[in-house]
Design a protein around this motif. Sequence first.
Motif, PDB file in Angstrom:
ATOM      1  N   LEU A  60       0.825  -1.209   0.000  1.00 51.87           N
ATOM      2  CA  LEU A  60       0.000   0.000   0.000  1.00 51.87           C
ATOM      3  C   LEU A  60       0.857   1.256   0.000  1.00 51.87           C
ATOM      4  O   LEU A  60       0.547   2.235  -0.677  1.00 51.87           O
ATOM      5  CB  LEU A  60      -0.954  -0.001   1.197  1.00 51.87           C
ATOM      6  N   ILE A  61       1.955   1.218   0.754  1.00 54.56           N
ATOM      7  CA  ILE A  61       2.879   2.358   0.773  1.00 54.56           C
ATOM      8  C   ILE A  61       3.421   2.600  -0.628  1.00 54.56           C
ATOM      9  O   ILE A  61       3.422   3.735  -1.121  1.00 54.56           O
ATOM     10  CB  ILE A  61       4.029   2.116   1.780  1.00 54.56           C
ATOM     11  N   ASP A  62       3.885   1.538  -1.278  1.00 56.15           N
ATOM     12  CA  ASP A  62       4.416   1.676  -2.640  1.00 56.15           C
ATOM     13  C   ASP A  62       3.355   2.197  -3.604  1.00 56.15           C
ATOM     14  O   ASP A  62       3.644   3.027  -4.471  1.00 56.15           O
ATOM     15  CB  ASP A  62       4.969   0.343  -3.137  1.00 56.15           C
ATOM     16  N   HIS A  63       2.131   1.712  -3.452  1.00 54.21           N
ATOM     17  CA  HIS A  63       1.051   2.153  -4.338  1.00 54.21           C
ATOM     18  C   HIS A  63       0.734   3.639  -4.130  1.00 54.21           C
ATOM     19  O   HIS A  63       0.596   4.382  -5.108  1.00 54.21           O
ATOM     20  CB  HIS A  63      -0.203   1.295  -4.101  1.00 54.21           C
ATOM     21  N   VAL A  64       0.627   4.062  -2.897  1.00 54.17           N
ATOM     22  CA  VAL A  64       0.334   5.473  -2.608  1.00 54.17           C
ATOM     23  C   VAL A  64       1.469   6.347  -3.113  1.00 54.17           C
ATOM     24  O   VAL A  64       1.238   7.387  -3.748  1.00 54.17           O
ATOM     25  CB  VAL A  64       0.076   5.698  -1.100  1.00 54.17           C
ATOM     26  N   ARG A  65       2.700   5.932  -2.866  1.00 52.34           N
ATOM     27  CA  ARG A  65       3.858   6.713  -3.341  1.00 52.34           C
ATOM     28  C   ARG A  65       3.876   6.808  -4.853  1.00 52.34           C
ATOM     29  O   ARG A  65       4.142   7.865  -5.416  1.00 52.34           O
ATOM     30  CB  ARG A  65       5.155   6.109  -2.823  1.00 52.34           C
ATOM     31  N   TRP A  69       3.720  10.222  -6.863  1.00 51.15           N
ATOM     32  CA  TRP A  69       4.933  10.590  -7.607  1.00 51.15           C
ATOM     33  C   TRP A  69       4.787  10.315  -9.097  1.00 51.15           C
ATOM     34  O   TRP A  69       5.781  10.162  -9.803  1.00 51.15           O
ATOM     35  CB  TRP A  69       6.148   9.868  -7.033  1.00 51.15           C
ATOM     36  N   GLY A  70       3.560  10.199  -9.569  1.00 52.52           N
ATOM     37  CA  GLY A  70       3.337  10.046 -11.007  1.00 52.52           C
ATOM     38  C   GLY A  70       3.777   8.721 -11.574  1.00 52.52           C
ATOM     39  O   GLY A  70       4.337   8.668 -12.663  1.00 52.52           O
ATOM     40  N   GLY A  71       3.578   7.642 -10.853  1.00 48.75           N
ATOM     41  CA  GLY A  71       3.884   6.317 -11.367  1.00 48.75           C
ATOM     42  C   GLY A  71       5.162   5.710 -10.820  1.00 48.75           C
ATOM     43  O   GLY A  71       5.368   4.518 -10.918  1.00 48.75           O
ATOM     44  N   SER A  72       6.037   6.503 -10.257  1.00 52.66           N
ATOM     45  CA  SER A  72       7.279   5.982  -9.710  1.00 52.66           C
ATOM     46  C   SER A  72       7.196   5.909  -8.189  1.00 52.66           C
ATOM     47  O   SER A  72       6.958   6.926  -7.538  1.00 52.66           O
ATOM     48  CB  SER A  72       8.457   6.880 -10.102  1.00 52.66           C
ATOM     49  N   PRO A  73       7.384   4.706  -7.597  1.00 56.69           N
ATOM     50  CA  PRO A  73       7.322   4.606  -6.142  1.00 56.69           C
ATOM     51  C   PRO A  73       8.574   5.139  -5.441  1.00 56.69           C
ATOM     52  O   PRO A  73       8.669   5.110  -4.234  1.00 56.69           O
ATOM     53  CB  PRO A  73       7.160   3.113  -5.893  1.00 56.69           C
TER      54      PRO A  73
END
Length: 132
Positions: A60-65, A69-73
């Motif tokens: 979820l953290i990676d998805h929100v980031r 950030w426009g697609g980049s985690p």
Amino acid sequence: MSDDGFELLIRKEGAIRPLDEASLDSDQPMKAILEILANERRRCIIYYLREHESAVVDTLIDHVRAHEWGGSPVSPDPSQRERLRVELLHAHLPKLENAGVVEFERTGEYVEYVTASETFELFVQLAESAER
């Protein structure tokens, strides 16, 4: 139909009716639904979990980031990931759990989407459509 030419319809029990004619369930008060959906990060989590049903907090953290950030985690500041983790663990996920939207197993940091009320689902669909 409303005066502005826009009418919100709902499908319930096989019939499509104007929203104001439908008897929506009242499991969740309108104020609580709107408060949950008012935050972009909570909406992002809900959209992800509706599609995938469950996730671990790191996902979820990676998805929100990635969303922010426009697609980049990856962000320039590694401490931002930790701040986001704290925010999810101590604010957003408990709020979603208290509202009955997710089940959050803290030990393994596992989150599962709980099919919320029909009214809540309707508002999530509206929010997601509006954000596309």
